[in-house]
Design an enzyme around this catalytic site. Structure first.
Site, PDB file in Angstrom:
ATOM      1  N   TYR A 100      51.558  49.333  62.221  1.00  0.00           N
ATOM      2  CA  TYR A 100      52.207  48.475  63.213  1.00  0.00           C
ATOM      3  C   TYR A 100      53.529  47.975  62.655  1.00  0.00           C
ATOM      4  O   TYR A 100      53.784  48.058  61.451  1.00  0.00           O
ATOM      5  CB  TYR A 100      51.294  47.302  63.631  1.00  0.00           C
ATOM      6  CG  TYR A 100      51.199  46.166  62.624  1.00  0.00           C
ATOM      7  CD1 TYR A 100      52.084  45.082  62.669  1.00  0.00           C
ATOM      8  CD2 TYR A 100      50.229  46.162  61.628  1.00  0.00           C
ATOM      9  CE1 TYR A 100      52.003  44.042  61.753  1.00  0.00           C
ATOM     10  CE2 TYR A 100      50.129  45.130  60.716  1.00  0.00           C
ATOM     11  CZ  TYR A 100      51.022  44.062  60.774  1.00  0.00           C
ATOM     12  OH  TYR A 100      50.945  43.040  59.868  1.00  0.00           O
ATOM     13  N   CYS A 101      54.388  47.456  63.532  1.00  0.00           N
ATOM     14  CA  CYS A 101      55.662  46.874  63.100  1.00  0.00           C
ATOM     15  C   CYS A 101      55.960  45.717  64.048  1.00  0.00           C
ATOM     16  O   CYS A 101      55.099  44.889  64.290  1.00  0.00           O
ATOM     17  CB  CYS A 101      56.763  47.928  63.074  1.00  0.00           C
ATOM     18  SG  CYS A 101      56.998  48.816  64.629  1.00  0.00           S
ATOM     19  N   ASN A 102      57.183  45.654  64.598  1.00  0.00           N
ATOM     20  CA  ASN A 102      57.487  44.636  65.606  1.00  0.00           C
ATOM     21  C   ASN A 102      57.157  45.126  67.009  1.00  0.00           C
ATOM     22  O   ASN A 102      56.487  44.449  67.778  1.00  0.00           O
ATOM     23  CB  ASN A 102      58.958  44.219  65.531  1.00  0.00           C
ATOM     24  CG  ASN A 102      59.231  43.282  64.366  1.00  0.00           C
ATOM     25  OD1 ASN A 102      58.412  42.423  64.056  1.00  0.00           O
ATOM     26  ND2 ASN A 102      60.368  43.445  63.717  1.00  0.00           N
TER      27      ASN A 102
END
Length: 299
Positions: free
Chosen positions: A258-260
């Site tokens: 995941y990231c932003n």
């Protein structure tokens, strides 16, 4: 449905295993592509946010695919997957068929191309690959460029969606609990953002009201897998395995990136799958998590 499918991973016995086989078909060199420019089964897609670099000079035969055509904003969350029918239409207009060998590349960044790979993988198209080094490497080798837009015969693509590669927030809550309480035996939650964002000291997005990370997650910034900011080639296999092993990634543990907003995480997803690991992605990412009132945030 996706939550139920993925949560079953928590029940699987985690056994030690040898390093998985490299999926070398997922990455092609500039030399390989130069030899296959006229192959009728090869569909080259230049994926970017805008056409500036494409119009200035692209790989001969490449079709332009706008990032905006393969992502949507849903419930305020950026860069979500559109419905399969919409993706089918977009990709068919670009000439993609069931038997197409799709080669993806970007210009300034590799991220639009890795996001396109994730999209095709979700749709069940197994014959997609990334051009190692992208347009920058092609240009640095003084290979030919074109400015004209090629005529494209519409493709015929049969989507076979794989919902199991996309992890939703309820499943991530269970995974976070497992990673916090039994870190050695749970699937790996992998945050692809910078160390500053992971630690909560900085935030690169206005969509993040509560900086920090998902409890139990490990952190490997996606750029660490690239040669440099100017050279978007992947590091050698041994270096990549060492990088992810340092975060607890092993062959017997599924990995959820995941990231932003699901862009940086797509590079990690691609790289982990290329290395043969069991990769999944939390598409809502920290934008969704940070805005959900019942989702804890760790700094």
């Amino acid at each position: 449905m996706k939550t139920r499918l993925f949560c079953s991973l928590l029940l699987l016995p985690l056994l030690s295993a040898a390093a998985p086989a490299l999926r070398s078909d997922m990455l092609v060199s500039t030399a390989w592509l130069a030899q296959h420019l006229n192959d009728p089964k090869v569909v080259i897609l230049h994926v970017s946010r805008d056409r500036t670099a494409y119009d200035a000079g692209h790989i001969p035969g490449a079709r332009f695919l706008a990032l905006s055509e393969i992502v949507v904003t849903r419930d305020g969350i950026l860069n979500e997957l559109p419905p399969a029918a919409a993706l089918k239409s977009v990709l068919e207009r670009a000439g993609v068929s069931d038997d197409s060998r799709v080669i993806l590349y970007g210009d300034a960044s590799v991220l639009p191309a890795t996001r396109a790979y994730f999209t095709l993988d979700y749709l069940g198209h197994d014959a997609a690959a990334l051009l190692d080094g992208g347009l920058s490497k092609w240009k640095s080798e003084s290979r030919p460029l074109a400015k004209e837009t090629p005529e494209v015969k519409e493709g015929r693509l049969t989507p076979r969606p794989r919902p199991q590669v996309v992890v939703e927030i309820n499943a991530v809550k269970d995974l976070s609990f497992a990673a916090t309480n039994a870190p050695a035996s749970s699937p790996v939650l992998l945050d692809a953002r910078t160390a500053g964002e992971f630690g909560g000291a900085t935030t690169a997005s206005a969509e993040i009201p509560r900086p920090g990370h998902i409890p139990g997650a490990a952190n490997v910034y996606w750029m660490q897998g690239q040669a440099s900011k100017d050279d978007m080639s992947l590091l050698p296999e041994a270096s990549l395995r060492k990088l992810y092993e340092s975060a607890g990634v092993t062959p017997d543990r599924p990995v959820i990136t995941y990231c932003n907003t699901g862009m940086q995480a797509s590079q990690s997803y691609f790289t982990l799958k290329y290395l043969g690991y069991d990769a999944h992605m939390y598409d809502g990412s920290f934008s969704e998590w940070s805005n959900a009132k019942d989702s804890p945030v760790q700094k």
